[in-house]
Design a protein around this motif. Structure first.
Motif, PDB file in Angstrom:
ATOM      1  N   LEU A  14     -27.756 -61.360 -67.973  1.00  0.00           N
ATOM      2  CA  LEU A  14     -27.593 -60.084 -67.271  1.00  0.00           C
ATOM      3  C   LEU A  14     -28.051 -60.205 -65.825  1.00  0.00           C
ATOM      4  CD1 LEU A  14     -26.883 -57.073 -67.289  1.00  0.00           C
ATOM      5  CD2 LEU A  14     -29.212 -56.601 -68.071  1.00  0.00           C
ATOM      6  N   ALA A  15     -29.167 -60.918 -65.608  1.00  0.00           N
ATOM      7  CA  ALA A  15     -29.665 -61.122 -64.243  1.00  0.00           C
ATOM      8  C   ALA A  15     -28.656 -61.929 -63.426  1.00  0.00           C
ATOM      9  CB  ALA A  15     -31.016 -61.823 -64.276  1.00  0.00           C
ATOM     10  N   ALA A  16     -28.097 -62.994 -64.040  1.00  0.00           N
ATOM     11  CA  ALA A  16     -27.115 -63.828 -63.337  1.00  0.00           C
ATOM     12  C   ALA A  16     -25.882 -63.022 -62.979  1.00  0.00           C
ATOM     13  CB  ALA A  16     -26.748 -65.031 -64.198  1.00  0.00           C
ATOM     14  N   SER A  17     -25.427 -62.189 -63.921  1.00  0.00           N
ATOM     15  CA  SER A  17     -24.239 -61.368 -63.680  1.00  0.00           C
ATOM     16  C   SER A  17     -24.491 -60.347 -62.577  1.00  0.00           C
ATOM     17  CB  SER A  17     -23.826 -60.670 -64.974  1.00  0.00           C
ATOM     18  OG  SER A  17     -22.712 -59.841 -64.756  1.00  0.00           O
ATOM     19  N   ALA A  18     -25.659 -59.686 -62.642  1.00  0.00           N
ATOM     20  CA  ALA A  18     -25.987 -58.669 -61.638  1.00  0.00           C
ATOM     21  C   ALA A  18     -26.139 -59.291 -60.256  1.00  0.00           C
ATOM     22  CB  ALA A  18     -27.266 -57.943 -62.039  1.00  0.00           C
ATOM     23  N   LEU A  19     -26.816 -60.428 -60.186  1.00  0.00           N
ATOM     24  CA  LEU A  19     -27.011 -61.077 -58.891  1.00  0.00           C
ATOM     25  C   LEU A  19     -25.693 -61.627 -58.369  1.00  0.00           C
ATOM     26  CD1 LEU A  19     -29.046 -61.791 -56.749  1.00  0.00           C
ATOM     27  CD2 LEU A  19     -29.566 -63.896 -57.970  1.00  0.00           C
ATOM     28  N   GLY A  20     -24.869 -62.158 -59.269  1.00  0.00           N
ATOM     29  CA  GLY A  20     -23.556 -62.653 -58.850  1.00  0.00           C
ATOM     30  C   GLY A  20     -22.689 -61.560 -58.266  1.00  0.00           C
ATOM     31  N   SER A  21     -22.807 -60.346 -58.829  1.00  0.00           N
ATOM     32  CA  SER A  21     -22.002 -59.229 -58.316  1.00  0.00           C
ATOM     33  C   SER A  21     -22.430 -58.840 -56.914  1.00  0.00           C
ATOM     34  CB  SER A  21     -22.122 -58.022 -59.258  1.00  0.00           C
ATOM     35  OG  SER A  21     -23.416 -57.467 -59.226  1.00  0.00           O
ATOM     36  N   ILE A 109     -14.292 -46.438 -59.302  1.00  0.00           N
ATOM     37  CA  ILE A 109     -15.760 -46.487 -59.292  1.00  0.00           C
ATOM     38  C   ILE A 109     -16.271 -47.067 -60.608  1.00  0.00           C
ATOM     39  CG2 ILE A 109     -17.861 -45.062 -59.306  1.00  0.00           C
ATOM     40  CD1 ILE A 109     -16.433 -43.182 -57.344  1.00  0.00           C
ATOM     41  N   PHE A 110     -15.694 -46.595 -61.719  1.00  0.00           N
ATOM     42  CA  PHE A 110     -16.111 -47.117 -63.017  1.00  0.00           C
ATOM     43  C   PHE A 110     -15.845 -48.617 -63.105  1.00  0.00           C
ATOM     44  CE2 PHE A 110     -15.242 -48.418 -67.350  1.00  0.00           C
ATOM     45  CZ  PHE A 110     -16.380 -47.975 -68.004  1.00  0.00           C
ATOM     46  N   ASN A 111     -14.665 -49.048 -62.659  1.00  0.00           N
ATOM     47  CA  ASN A 111     -14.316 -50.475 -62.708  1.00  0.00           C
ATOM     48  C   ASN A 111     -15.285 -51.309 -61.871  1.00  0.00           C
ATOM     49  OD1 ASN A 111     -12.151 -49.721 -64.290  1.00  0.00           O
ATOM     50  ND2 ASN A 111     -10.630 -49.886 -62.658  1.00  0.00           N
ATOM     51  N   GLU A 112     -15.669 -50.771 -60.717  1.00  0.00           N
ATOM     52  CA  GLU A 112     -16.617 -51.490 -59.858  1.00  0.00           C
ATOM     53  C   GLU A 112     -17.972 -51.641 -60.552  1.00  0.00           C
ATOM     54  OE1 GLU A 112     -18.346 -53.344 -56.490  1.00  0.00           O
ATOM     55  OE2 GLU A 112     -16.272 -53.071 -57.128  1.00  0.00           O
ATOM     56  N   LEU A 113     -18.439 -50.566 -61.159  1.00  0.00           N
ATOM     57  CA  LEU A 113     -19.715 -50.623 -61.868  1.00  0.00           C
ATOM     58  C   LEU A 113     -19.638 -51.558 -63.078  1.00  0.00           C
ATOM     59  CD1 LEU A 113     -20.687 -46.837 -61.692  1.00  0.00           C
ATOM     60  CD2 LEU A 113     -21.920 -48.733 -60.606  1.00  0.00           C
ATOM     61  N   ALA A 114     -18.506 -51.529 -63.778  1.00  0.00           N
ATOM     62  CA  ALA A 114     -18.344 -52.416 -64.934  1.00  0.00           C
ATOM     63  C   ALA A 114     -18.324 -53.878 -64.494  1.00  0.00           C
ATOM     64  CB  ALA A 114     -17.060 -52.067 -65.679  1.00  0.00           C
ATOM     65  N   SER A 115     -17.694 -54.168 -63.345  1.00  0.00           N
ATOM     66  CA  SER A 115     -17.633 -55.543 -62.851  1.00  0.00           C
ATOM     67  C   SER A 115     -19.007 -56.058 -62.453  1.00  0.00           C
ATOM     68  CB  SER A 115     -16.680 -55.639 -61.653  1.00  0.00           C
ATOM     69  OG  SER A 115     -17.250 -55.044 -60.490  1.00  0.00           O
ATOM     70  N   ARG A 116     -19.928 -55.140 -62.178  1.00  0.00           N
ATOM     71  CA  ARG A 116     -21.296 -55.510 -61.812  1.00  0.00           C
ATOM     72  C   ARG A 116     -22.245 -55.428 -63.012  1.00  0.00           C
ATOM     73  NH1 ARG A 116     -22.936 -54.760 -56.183  1.00  0.00           N
ATOM     74  NH2 ARG A 116     -21.121 -54.578 -54.830  1.00  0.00           N
ATOM     75  N   SER A 117     -21.680 -55.285 -64.210  1.00  0.00           N
ATOM     76  CA  SER A 117     -22.447 -55.266 -65.467  1.00  0.00           C
ATOM     77  C   SER A 117     -23.309 -54.025 -65.649  1.00  0.00           C
ATOM     78  CB  SER A 117     -23.335 -56.526 -65.579  1.00  0.00           C
ATOM     79  OG  SER A 117     -22.566 -57.699 -65.550  1.00  0.00           O
ATOM     80  N   ASP A 141     -29.926 -51.217 -71.775  1.00  0.00           N
ATOM     81  CA  ASP A 141     -31.188 -50.470 -71.738  1.00  0.00           C
ATOM     82  C   ASP A 141     -31.903 -50.594 -70.395  1.00  0.00           C
ATOM     83  OD1 ASP A 141     -30.736 -49.642 -74.276  1.00  0.00           O
ATOM     84  OD2 ASP A 141     -32.356 -50.784 -75.219  1.00  0.00           O
ATOM     85  N   LEU A 142     -31.896 -51.794 -69.817  1.00  0.00           N
ATOM     86  CA  LEU A 142     -32.586 -51.994 -68.535  1.00  0.00           C
ATOM     87  C   LEU A 142     -31.850 -51.286 -67.400  1.00  0.00           C
ATOM     88  CD1 LEU A 142     -33.652 -55.739 -68.835  1.00  0.00           C
ATOM     89  CD2 LEU A 142     -35.085 -53.709 -69.090  1.00  0.00           C
ATOM     90  N   MET A 143     -30.517 -51.282 -67.470  1.00  0.00           N
ATOM     91  CA  MET A 143     -29.742 -50.534 -66.475  1.00  0.00           C
ATOM     92  C   MET A 143     -30.022 -49.036 -66.615  1.00  0.00           C
ATOM     93  SD  MET A 143     -28.023 -52.491 -64.483  1.00  0.00           S
ATOM     94  CE  MET A 143     -27.090 -54.011 -64.275  1.00  0.00           C
ATOM     95  N   HIS A 144     -30.188 -48.581 -67.853  1.00  0.00           N
ATOM     96  CA  HIS A 144     -30.521 -47.170 -68.080  1.00  0.00           C
ATOM     97  C   HIS A 144     -31.869 -46.842 -67.457  1.00  0.00           C
ATOM     98  CE1 HIS A 144     -31.662 -43.493 -70.247  1.00  0.00           C
ATOM     99  NE2 HIS A 144     -30.364 -43.300 -70.418  1.00  0.00           N
ATOM    100  N   ASP A 145     -32.814 -47.784 -67.538  1.00  0.00           N
ATOM    101  CA  ASP A 145     -34.124 -47.577 -66.917  1.00  0.00           C
ATOM    102  C   ASP A 145     -34.003 -47.408 -65.404  1.00  0.00           C
ATOM    103  OD1 ASP A 145     -35.332 -47.765 -69.375  1.00  0.00           O
ATOM    104  OD2 ASP A 145     -35.883 -49.881 -69.159  1.00  0.00           O
ATOM    105  N   ILE A 146     -33.080 -48.168 -64.800  1.00  0.00           N
ATOM    106  CA  ILE A 146     -32.848 -48.037 -63.360  1.00  0.00           C
ATOM    107  C   ILE A 146     -32.336 -46.635 -63.047  1.00  0.00           C
ATOM    108  CG2 ILE A 146     -31.507 -48.866 -61.401  1.00  0.00           C
ATOM    109  CD1 ILE A 146     -33.546 -50.883 -62.280  1.00  0.00           C
ATOM    110  N   ALA A 147     -31.351 -46.176 -63.814  1.00  0.00           N
ATOM    111  CA  ALA A 147     -30.794 -44.840 -63.586  1.00  0.00           C
ATOM    112  C   ALA A 147     -31.860 -43.767 -63.768  1.00  0.00           C
ATOM    113  CB  ALA A 147     -29.619 -44.588 -64.540  1.00  0.00           C
TER     114      ALA A 147
END
Length: 392
Positions: A14-21, A109-117, A141-147
């Motif tokens: 998840l970290a690799a995907s988020a940082l890659g985005s 917007i949804f597609n952009e957020l999905a592409s960023r995991s 769950d961790l993304m939910h914590d950010i929100a």
């Protein structure tokens, strides 16, 4: 540099995907080095939260707002993608564009957020009764914590802890309730104060009337699942700003006629209301209505007059063809609507072949699924004039 960044991800996909985005939007070595050199990207102590926050901070302001709003849903909740976009629109989060509809921008917007995991487990499935296809997603769950860290003061999610409402009484703007006797909690809460609530989602059955409706004037989005006809006391005169109304799976036989004064209403979901017999006669005046969900309403026997002439409907999931008369809408009116998605045409035995040809359903390029249902054996010549487009 890539090797350094991979090490900093601490083995988390998840970290690799988020940082890659984040990195894919950076086009210079200097920008990559600036991110790689951050001390807070990911460590054994902080784990991957800093990377997720970095990915969130890299978003445009309006996309940040759209994602942060997802804090209104509980963790591991299956989110209906189309409904999520409609809630974004109802709350004014999506900027208008000359050439594209708000729904189209919301999908981007949804597609952009999905592409960023930010979203995962995106899948297509039928609803609980198999009438309607929909796309759903979840939030890690961790993304939910950010929100939630962004919307902590404004979003309240009460499943088993209704006391959360009280502790955020003055700042609450978006409420999600799914707990026993939620209407009693709401009534007590609203009796003492008048917060500017914009979203109210009651995900469990409401069995008693919601009192103090005069205090709900700021509502933009409302979801109620009503059990028992006595619990239904919707008062449109207090809900003039309402843009999204979901009464799906409710025990209602009809809607109040004065619902037609909801001139700002964009979404009306009445799906799977088993006892619903008729729609308000004056719905033609609801000129902002764009999405009307009526699938699964098995007792619905007609559509209100002139529905197809005075609205900008993009979604109409079920049209009940009645015998032509002054108190119902004729199938021929469907030719005025630029419908997309799914449509079920019921009681086809009441449709004359000329009407179906004029309605021109086959040429509505936005339609992906069309269901025709007969209640009795009849002349099937109506199909001779039906020519579906290639994408149906």
């Amino acid at each position: 540099m890539v090797h350094q960044i991979v090490i900093r991800c601490c083995g988390s996909p998840l970290a690799a995907s988020a940082l890659g985005s984040v990195l894919r939007t950076k086009t210079s070595v200097k920008e990559w080095k600036a991110i790689a050199s951050r001390s807070s990207i990911c460590t054994e102590e902080t784990r991957i939260l800093p990377i997720l926050k970095l990915s969130y901070n890299d978003l445009s302001s309006y996309i940040k707002q759209c994602f942060a709003y997802c804090a209104i849903f509980p963790k591991d909740y299956k989110i209906d993608v189309a409904k999520l976009i409609q809630l974004w629109i109802a709350n004014g989060f999506i900027p208008e564009h000359k050439e594209d509809s708000l729904e189209a921008i919301g999908q981007l917007i949804f597609n952009e957020l999905a592409s960023r995991s930010f979203f995962l487990d995106i899948e297509k499935s039928k609803d609980i009764r198999g009438y309607y296809s929909r796309y759903t997603c979840k939030i890690h769950d961790l993304m939910h914590d950010i929100a939630m860290s962004v919307m902590e003061k404004e979003c309240v999610v009460a499943t088993m802890e209704p006391s959360k409402i009280e502790c955020r009484a003055d700042t609450a703007r978006h409420l999600f309730l799914s707990c026993p006797q939620q209407e009693g909690i709401l009534n007590d809460f609203m009796e003492k104060r008048s917060p500017a609530i914009q979203t109210l989602v009651c995900d469990s059955y409401v069995c008693c009337p919601l009192q103090h409706l005069s205090k709900y004037r700021s509502l933009h989005a409302l979801k109620l699942c009503i059990r028992g006809t006595k619990s239904y006391l919707l008062k449109p005169k207090y809900l003039r700003h309402l843009r999204y109304l979901d009464l799906s799976n409710s025990d209602i036989k009809s809607l109040p006629e004065d619902i037609s004064i909801l001139y700002n209403l964009q979404v009306l979901d009445l799906s799977n209301c088993d006892d619903l017999v008729r729609l308000p006669m004056q719905m033609k005046y609801m000129t902002s209505l764009r999405h009307l969900y009526t699938h699964g309403c098995r007792k619905l026997n007609s559509m209100p007059p002139e529905l197809g002439k005075r609205t900008e409907l993009l979604t109409l999931t079920c049209f009940v063809a009645a015998i032509t008369g002054p108190d119902c809408c004729d199938v021929v009116e469907l030719q005025h609507l630029n419908l997309g998605g799914q449509l079920e045409l019921r009681q086809v035995e009441n449709v004359e072949k000329a009407e179906l040809k004029v309605a021109n359903l086959g040429n509505k390029k936005g339609l992906k699924e069309l269901t025709l249902r007969w209640n009795s054996v009849c002349d099937t010549e109506v199909l001779n004039n039906f020519e579906p487009h290639d994408g149906l």
